[in-house]
Write a protein that holds these residues in place. Structure first.
Motif, PDB file in Angstrom:
ATOM      1  N   THR A  22       0.868  -1.181   0.000  1.00 42.31           N
ATOM      2  CA  THR A  22       0.000   0.000   0.000  1.00 42.31           C
ATOM      3  C   THR A  22       0.898   1.221   0.000  1.00 42.31           C
ATOM      4  OG1 THR A  22      -1.618  -1.248   1.261  1.00 42.31           O
ATOM      5  CG2 THR A  22      -1.911   1.145   1.180  1.00 42.31           C
ATOM      6  N   LYS A  23       1.100   1.782  -1.189  1.00 34.80           N
ATOM      7  CA  LYS A  23       2.028   2.911  -1.335  1.00 34.80           C
ATOM      8  C   LYS A  23       1.366   4.180  -0.823  1.00 34.80           C
ATOM      9  CE  LYS A  23       4.105   0.965  -5.473  1.00 34.80           C
ATOM     10  NZ  LYS A  23       4.424   1.137  -6.902  1.00 34.80           N
ATOM     11  N   VAL A  24       2.140   4.997  -0.130  1.00 34.30           N
ATOM     12  CA  VAL A  24       1.623   6.294   0.284  1.00 34.30           C
ATOM     13  C   VAL A  24       2.360   7.453  -0.370  1.00 34.30           C
ATOM     14  CG1 VAL A  24       0.638   5.427   2.443  1.00 34.30           C
ATOM     15  CG2 VAL A  24       2.933   6.373   2.448  1.00 34.30           C
ATOM     16  N   ARG A  25       3.606   7.264  -0.709  1.00 30.64           N
ATOM     17  CA  ARG A  25       4.360   8.285  -1.459  1.00 30.64           C
ATOM     18  C   ARG A  25       5.396   7.568  -2.313  1.00 30.64           C
ATOM     19  NH1 ARG A  25       4.336  13.595  -0.069  1.00 30.64           N
ATOM     20  NH2 ARG A  25       6.276  13.843  -1.179  1.00 30.64           N
ATOM     21  N   GLU A  26       5.756   8.230  -3.413  1.00 33.81           N
ATOM     22  CA  GLU A  26       6.828   7.674  -4.243  1.00 33.81           C
ATOM     23  C   GLU A  26       7.578   8.825  -4.885  1.00 33.81           C
ATOM     24  OE1 GLU A  26       5.568   4.750  -7.114  1.00 33.81           O
ATOM     25  OE2 GLU A  26       7.650   4.152  -7.490  1.00 33.81           O
ATOM     26  N   GLU A  28      11.460   9.512  -7.344  1.00 31.16           N
ATOM     27  CA  GLU A  28      12.341   8.774  -8.261  1.00 31.16           C
ATOM     28  C   GLU A  28      13.192   7.751  -7.509  1.00 31.16           C
ATOM     29  OE1 GLU A  28      14.918  11.340 -10.474  1.00 31.16           O
ATOM     30  OE2 GLU A  28      15.796   9.679 -11.618  1.00 31.16           O
ATOM     31  N   HIS A  29      13.623   8.120  -6.301  1.00 28.44           N
ATOM     32  CA  HIS A  29      14.598   7.275  -5.610  1.00 28.44           C
ATOM     33  C   HIS A  29      14.100   6.666  -4.307  1.00 28.44           C
ATOM     34  CE1 HIS A  29      17.662   8.284  -8.481  1.00 28.44           C
ATOM     35  NE2 HIS A  29      17.459   9.582  -8.274  1.00 28.44           N
ATOM     36  N   THR A  30      12.844   6.953  -3.924  1.00 29.12           N
ATOM     37  CA  THR A  30      12.324   6.417  -2.653  1.00 29.12           C
ATOM     38  C   THR A  30      10.897   5.918  -2.830  1.00 29.12           C
ATOM     39  OG1 THR A  30      11.359   8.511  -1.879  1.00 29.12           O
ATOM     40  CG2 THR A  30      13.672   8.120  -1.334  1.00 29.12           C
ATOM     41  N   LEU A  31      10.517   5.042  -1.910  1.00 26.79           N
ATOM     42  CA  LEU A  31       9.128   4.564  -1.865  1.00 26.79           C
ATOM     43  C   LEU A  31       8.697   4.525  -0.397  1.00 26.79           C
ATOM     44  CD1 LEU A  31       6.747   3.284  -3.464  1.00 26.79           C
ATOM     45  CD2 LEU A  31       7.731   1.061  -2.905  1.00 26.79           C
ATOM     46  N   ALA A  32       7.455   4.941  -0.133  1.00 25.35           N
ATOM     47  CA  ALA A  32       6.872   4.857   1.210  1.00 25.35           C
ATOM     48  C   ALA A  32       5.612   4.017   1.115  1.00 25.35           C
ATOM     49  CB  ALA A  32       6.552   6.252   1.735  1.00 25.35           C
ATOM     50  N   PHE A  33       5.491   3.038   1.991  1.00 21.81           N
ATOM     51  CA  PHE A  33       4.334   2.131   1.965  1.00 21.81           C
ATOM     52  C   PHE A  33       3.983   1.731   3.392  1.00 21.81           C
ATOM     53  CE2 PHE A  33       6.969  -1.638   2.716  1.00 21.81           C
ATOM     54  CZ  PHE A  33       8.193  -1.249   2.185  1.00 21.81           C
ATOM     55  N   ARG A  34       2.730   1.297   3.586  1.00 20.42           N
ATOM     56  CA  ARG A  34       2.279   0.960   4.934  1.00 20.42           C
ATOM     57  C   ARG A  34       2.895  -0.353   5.420  1.00 20.42           C
ATOM     58  NH1 ARG A  34      -0.856   4.876   6.257  1.00 20.42           N
ATOM     59  NH2 ARG A  34      -2.079   5.851   4.607  1.00 20.42           N
ATOM     60  N   ASP A  35       3.287  -0.356   6.695  1.00 17.43           N
ATOM     61  CA  ASP A  35       3.790  -1.579   7.311  1.00 17.43           C
ATOM     62  C   ASP A  35       2.637  -2.583   7.402  1.00 17.43           C
ATOM     63  OD1 ASP A  35       6.455  -2.231   9.310  1.00 17.43           O
ATOM     64  OD2 ASP A  35       4.679  -3.511   9.510  1.00 17.43           O
ATOM     65  N   ILE A  36       2.924  -3.843   7.099  1.00 11.31           N
ATOM     66  CA  ILE A  36       1.897  -4.885   7.082  1.00 11.31           C
ATOM     67  C   ILE A  36       1.426  -5.241   8.497  1.00 11.31           C
ATOM     68  CG2 ILE A  36       3.381  -6.935   7.227  1.00 11.31           C
ATOM     69  CD1 ILE A  36       1.873  -8.013   4.751  1.00 11.31           C
ATOM     70  N   ASN A  37       2.214  -4.884   9.504  1.00 13.87           N
ATOM     71  CA  ASN A  37       1.890  -5.216  10.902  1.00 13.87           C
ATOM     72  C   ASN A  37       2.024  -3.947  11.739  1.00 13.87           C
ATOM     73  OD1 ASN A  37       1.426  -6.568  13.311  1.00 13.87           O
ATOM     74  ND2 ASN A  37       3.546  -7.314  13.462  1.00 13.87           N
ATOM     75  N   PRO A  38       1.073  -3.012  11.562  1.00 14.95           N
ATOM     76  CA  PRO A  38       1.257  -1.671  12.159  1.00 14.95           C
ATOM     77  C   PRO A  38       1.329  -1.688  13.679  1.00 14.95           C
ATOM     78  CG  PRO A  38      -0.954  -1.898  11.214  1.00 14.95           C
ATOM     79  CD  PRO A  38      -0.179  -3.111  10.794  1.00 14.95           C
ATOM     80  N   GLN A  39       2.272  -0.921  14.211  1.00 14.60           N
ATOM     81  CA  GLN A  39       2.496  -0.832  15.653  1.00 14.60           C
ATOM     82  C   GLN A  39       1.945   0.454  16.255  1.00 14.60           C
ATOM     83  OE1 GLN A  39       3.837  -3.565  17.307  1.00 14.60           O
ATOM     84  NE2 GLN A  39       3.427  -4.370  15.256  1.00 14.60           N
ATOM     85  N   THR A  42      -0.532   5.269  12.592  1.00 13.25           N
ATOM     86  CA  THR A  42       0.270   5.510  11.386  1.00 13.25           C
ATOM     87  C   THR A  42       1.558   4.720  11.522  1.00 13.25           C
ATOM     88  OG1 THR A  42      -0.578   7.718  10.875  1.00 13.25           O
ATOM     89  CG2 THR A  42       1.657   7.220  10.135  1.00 13.25           C
ATOM     90  N   HIS A  43       1.797   3.823  10.572  1.00 12.82           N
ATOM     91  CA  HIS A  43       3.047   3.062  10.555  1.00 12.82           C
ATOM     92  C   HIS A  43       3.412   2.841   9.095  1.00 12.82           C
ATOM     93  CE1 HIS A  43       5.586  -0.527  12.261  1.00 12.82           C
ATOM     94  NE2 HIS A  43       6.278   0.272  11.465  1.00 12.82           N
ATOM     95  N   VAL A  44       4.316   3.691   8.633  1.00 15.64           N
ATOM     96  CA  VAL A  44       4.733   3.692   7.232  1.00 15.64           C
ATOM     97  C   VAL A  44       6.234   3.440   7.195  1.00 15.64           C
ATOM     98  CG1 VAL A  44       4.947   5.169   5.177  1.00 15.64           C
ATOM     99  CG2 VAL A  44       2.839   5.232   6.537  1.00 15.64           C
ATOM    100  N   LEU A  45       6.673   2.713   6.187  1.00 13.24           N
ATOM    101  CA  LEU A  45       8.097   2.478   5.969  1.00 13.24           C
ATOM    102  C   LEU A  45       8.543   3.298   4.767  1.00 13.24           C
ATOM    103  CD1 LEU A  45       8.016  -1.420   6.293  1.00 13.24           C
ATOM    104  CD2 LEU A  45       8.618   0.238   8.073  1.00 13.24           C
TER     105      LEU A  45
END
Ligand code: AMP
Ligand code: ZN
Length: 121
Positions: A22-26, A28-39, A42-45
């Motif tokens: 589940t992408k939240v931001r992208e 050219e050189h980075t990607l941010a997506f939701r952690d599959i096991n949120p702690q 909001t828990h984004v990698l």
């Protein structure tokens, strides 16, 4: 190889689109997506698209990219409306510290009462 895509790396495969996320931001050189096991609510990698085994290795090899990852983490916090209430950035480094995916990533954690769930990410 450091800085190149690794076929056996989970986050390289997510970056390549071979594993869904589940992408939240992208950028050219980075990607941010939701952690599959949120702690936290909001828990984004945030990851560099290129492969580095941990945050320090990324910073040694490409300080500008490490800075971009941090800036993106801040933008995620803004998008997720946790910038004002506060958020944590966590880089686990080494299995003894809980690192389970050896592709550099920062956890962006915020919302709720500030308590982490089961584990210290
Ligand atoms: P770490 O333990 O710091 O290496 O963080 C790895 C994180 O990746 C953990 O918080 C996992 O929940 C998360 N994770 C594992 N598999 C996936 C996946 N397929 N999509 C999103 N997050 C994942
Ligand atoms: Zn990787």
């Amino acid at each position: 190889m450091i800085g190149e895509v690794q076929a056996d790396c989970l986050f390289c495969r997510i970056v390549a689109g071979e594993i869904p996320s589940t992408k939240v931001r992208e950028t050219e050189h980075t990607l941010a997506f939701r952690d599959i096991n949120p702690q936290m609510p909001t828990h984004v990698l945030v990851v560099p698209k290129a492969h580095y085994p941990n945050a320090a290795a990324l910073a040694e090899a490409d300080p500008a990219l490490a800075g971009t990852v941090l800036a993106e983490a801040g933008r995620v916090a803004g998008d997720e409306k946790v910038a004002d209430s506060g958020y944590r950035l966590i880089f686990n480094t080494g299995s003894g510290a809980g690192q389970t995916v050896f592709h550099a990533h920062v956890h962006v954690l915020g919302g709720g009462n500030g308590e982490l769930h089961e584990r210290l990410v």
